[in-house]
Design an enzyme around this catalytic site. Structure first.
Site, PDB file in Angstrom:
ATOM      1  N   LYS A 143      -5.118  10.372   3.470  1.00 23.93           N
ATOM      2  CA  LYS A 143      -4.284  11.454   4.001  1.00 23.93           C
ATOM      3  C   LYS A 143      -2.897  11.359   3.387  1.00 23.93           C
ATOM      4  CE  LYS A 143      -6.439  10.849   8.569  1.00 23.93           C
ATOM      5  NZ  LYS A 143      -6.137  10.493   9.988  1.00 23.93           N
ATOM      6  N   THR A 161      -2.560  -9.295  -0.122  1.00 25.59           N
ATOM      7  CA  THR A 161      -3.188  -7.985  -0.295  1.00 25.59           C
ATOM      8  C   THR A 161      -3.185  -7.611  -1.772  1.00 25.59           C
ATOM      9  OG1 THR A 161      -1.088  -6.880   0.214  1.00 25.59           O
ATOM     10  CG2 THR A 161      -2.618  -7.228   2.032  1.00 25.59           C
ATOM     11  N   SER A 199      -0.162   9.380   8.691  1.00 21.55           N
ATOM     12  CA  SER A 199      -1.492   9.176   8.104  1.00 21.55           C
ATOM     13  C   SER A 199      -2.262   8.046   8.774  1.00 21.55           C
ATOM     14  CB  SER A 199      -1.368   8.874   6.608  1.00 21.55           C
ATOM     15  OG  SER A 199      -0.899   7.547   6.382  1.00 21.55           O
ATOM     16  N   GLY A 240       8.853  -0.731   9.512  1.00 25.99           N
ATOM     17  CA  GLY A 240       8.693  -1.037  10.924  1.00 25.99           C
ATOM     18  C   GLY A 240       8.051   0.103  11.680  1.00 25.99           C
ATOM     19  N   ASP A 250      -2.848   9.528  -1.175  1.00 23.27           N
ATOM     20  CA  ASP A 250      -1.448   9.098  -1.122  1.00 23.27           C
ATOM     21  C   ASP A 250      -1.432   7.639  -0.684  1.00 23.27           C
ATOM     22  OD1 ASP A 250       1.243   8.680  -0.709  1.00 23.27           O
ATOM     23  OD2 ASP A 250       1.499  10.260   0.784  1.00 23.27           O
ATOM     24  N   ASP A 281       1.608  -1.000   5.004  1.00 22.66           N
ATOM     25  CA  ASP A 281       2.024  -0.928   6.406  1.00 22.66           C
ATOM     26  C   ASP A 281       0.819  -0.676   7.305  1.00 22.66           C
ATOM     27  OD1 ASP A 281       4.636  -1.240   5.549  1.00 22.66           O
ATOM     28  OD2 ASP A 281       5.001   0.922   5.456  1.00 22.66           O
TER      29      ASP A 281
END
Length: 307
Positions: free
Chosen positions: A286, A220, A292, A41, A247, A253
């Site tokens: 990042k 996805t 990030s 979230g 990373d 998200d």
């Protein structure tokens, strides 16, 4: 600028680099260590806010130092905090994250306060759902809390974007109310029983979800991009933007936060998917999760250079 309301989890990320992810019983020397805001979230709210949306966040954190830092983060990002509940009984959640030299990760989550969110606590934030152009949900909080948010959205005719992560079996009747569903391959298989190996199997999985009532299915696929289906048999593959990943934690998200912003701002669905993919691509370049997430300036420059 759209209004995005996120009802979901917040945890503090405790991340360390490691040459390789440990196998059971193995101790690996890693470093450096990094602490920052996280939780599905929190990550998605940050991504949507940095993309340009006005964001309200409904979550629960502790009255502790991690909770204090969370509030400072939200205020820096311009996220509306009036519906964030602080608990004196439960600590702010944490996520223990190891990231290897290939950018892959292992994560252990201790949900803490956000894991105790109740349906009544979500109902107390109904104004946030009522005002939203889109409601963004995940499954890192209790199903009771998620269901309360869905019922509010139905009552106020607020479109729902459900990111069914981490995968949990959810009632089929929920899916009748979902405008946008964004599973990854694993989550899509869990929801449909269909393993996605190509375009044909992706369409079969999407069709299964459409038959349960979902309007738009966005599967996805990581480096392979996204499979977008707007109805039975109406699907297309949208390629990912190739980047050098540092990373991958929080990539999903990033996509969902950017996609929510794009939809709430009135973009056409294909453009919204491309926007979400740009946010995700920039985020994996990042370290970290919420920290990030790219700014709207970075996203626009990236899309200009790649399209």
């Amino acid at each position: 600028m759209g209004q995005v309301t996120v009802v979901g989890s917040y945890v503090t990320d405790l991340m360390s680099r490691t040459p390789h992810l440990p196998v059971p019983g193995e101790t690996v020397l890693g470093g450096p260590f990094q602490m920052g805001p996280g939780g599905k979230g929190g990550n998605q709210a940050t991504a949507a806010a940095r993309s340009g949306s006005s964001v309200m966040f409904v979550t629960k954190i502790g009255l502790d130092v991690f909770g204090d830092e969370a509030m400072r983060h939200f205020e820096r990002e311009g996220i509306d905090v009036q519906f964030i509940k602080r608990s004196g009984e439960f600590a702010t959640g944490t996520a223990l994250i190891a990231v290897d030299d290939q950018g892959e990760n292992d994560i252990v989550i201790a949900p803490g306060a956000c894991g105790t969110m109740t349906g009544l606590e979500v109902e107390a934030a109904e104004e946030a759902v009522k005002k939203a152009d889109i409601l963004l949900l995940q499954l890192e909080i209790s199903l009771e809390a998620v269901e309360a948010a869905i019922k509010q959205a139905v009552r106020h005719q607020t479109p729902i974007l459900l990111n069914p992560a981490p995968y949990l079996a959810v009632p089929d009747e929920w899916l009748e109310h979902i405008a946008y569903l964004t599973p990854n391959e694993t989550e899509a298989k869990g929801m449909t029983g269909i393993e996605i190996v190509d375009r044909t199997s992706a369409q079969k999985a999407a069709d299964s979800l459409h038959r349960k009532g979902v309007d738009t299915v966005v599967i996805t696929l990581g480096k392979k991009g996204v499979f977008l289906s707007k109805g039975l048999g109406i699907g297309k593959q949208i390629e990912a933007f190739p980047v050098n990943a540092v990373d991958t934690t929080g990539a999903g998200d990033a996509f969902n936060g950017g996609f929510a912003h794009a939809i709430s701002s009135g973009m056409e669905i294909e453009d919204a998917v491309q926007f979400g993919q740009a946010v995700s691509a920039l985020s994996v370049m990042k370290e970290g999760t919420a920290v990030s997430m790219p700014s709207i300036k970075e996203i626009k420059a990236f899309l200009t250079s790649r399209l």
